[in-house]
Design a protein around this motif. Structure first.
Motif: not given
Length: 240
Positions: A137, A158, A163, A182-183, A189, A202-204
């Motif tokens: 990230v 993850y 998303g 961002h990825a 992200r 956070t997506l993680f």
């Protein structure tokens, strides 16, 4: 300091089983004593009395409306909010509806018959599922997440398959939400809301970092914000 853990608690969700370890680690390592209450999504409509709201993974939730209401309460009342994985997704859903005025939907619920299959979804399946994966990230300079992490790059765990639909990123940004992680391929992200005491998604899943005995910096930062919020309300002292 009471925090609401918004999710439909399940022993099958690994991040849920980490919570007792993380709460104890925050107490031992940082002197932050949190009193967590699990709030099922159908009961998450009024959380204004809590010092912090943490929306955890585990979607599809039993009540999408309850999850959205929890995020709205945190945003409107200035309550520290952390949304991880599904919490991140529903934080975006609430912002799209409540601030941008969008008729936003989540594709995960459509697959279960919970939304119009023809809708222009805000949350869509990722091109490649991140379930069980780690990924890099890149963090925006000067952002809250960069200050928390102490650098511009991190590798995170993850366990998700949905998303943000990139077609809507500009609309959310135009209404004040900032995407700060961002990825490598540019997909979102991390999101945060400037001007709010602490409103971060956070997506993680920071819950999955390490073995749970050292809280991830995002979790420590959230807990610290909760402490400051409680102190401002006269219900707690600042952390050691």
């Amino acid at each position: 300091m009471n925090i609401a853990l918004v999710a439909d608690r399940s022993p099958g969700v690994r991040s849920h089983t980490r919570i007792p370890l993380l709460v104890e680690a925050l107490r031992e390592r940082h002197g932050i004593a949190l009193d967590p209450y699990w709030i099922p999504t159908p009961d998450a409509g009024d959380l204004a009395a809590f010092d912090g709201i943490w929306m955890l993974p585990g979607s599809p939730y039993r009540s999408q409306a309850g999850a959205v209401a929890a995020a709205r309460t945190a945003r409107e009342r200035g309550i520290p909010f952390l949304g991880t994985c599904a919490g991140f997704q529903h934080m975006l859903l609430e912002y799209a509806r409540g601030v941008c005025g969008m008729d936003a939907a989540h594709a995960e619920y459509a697959e279960d018959g919970g939304a119009d299959r023809e809708a222009d979804f805000l949350l869509t399946p990722l091109a490649c599922s991140l379930a069980g994966h780690e990924g890099a990230v890149r963090l925006k300079p000067g952002s809250l997440i960069e200050r928390i992490m102490g650098g511009r790059d991190t590798v995170e765990a993850y366990n998700c398959s949905y998303g943000l639909n990139e077609a809507h990123e500009r609309t959310l940004t135009a209404h004040g939400l900032v995407f700060t992680g961002h990825a490598d391929d540019g997909t979102v992200r991390v999101a945060e809301l400037p001007g709010h005491p602490f409103f971060l998604g956070t997506l993680f899943q920071p819950e999955l970092a390490g073995d749970g005995t050292r809280p991830h910096p995002v979790i420590t930062a959230f807990a610290t914000a909760v402490t400051h919020h409680a102190a401002s309300r006269g219900t707690a002292s600042t952390p050691r």
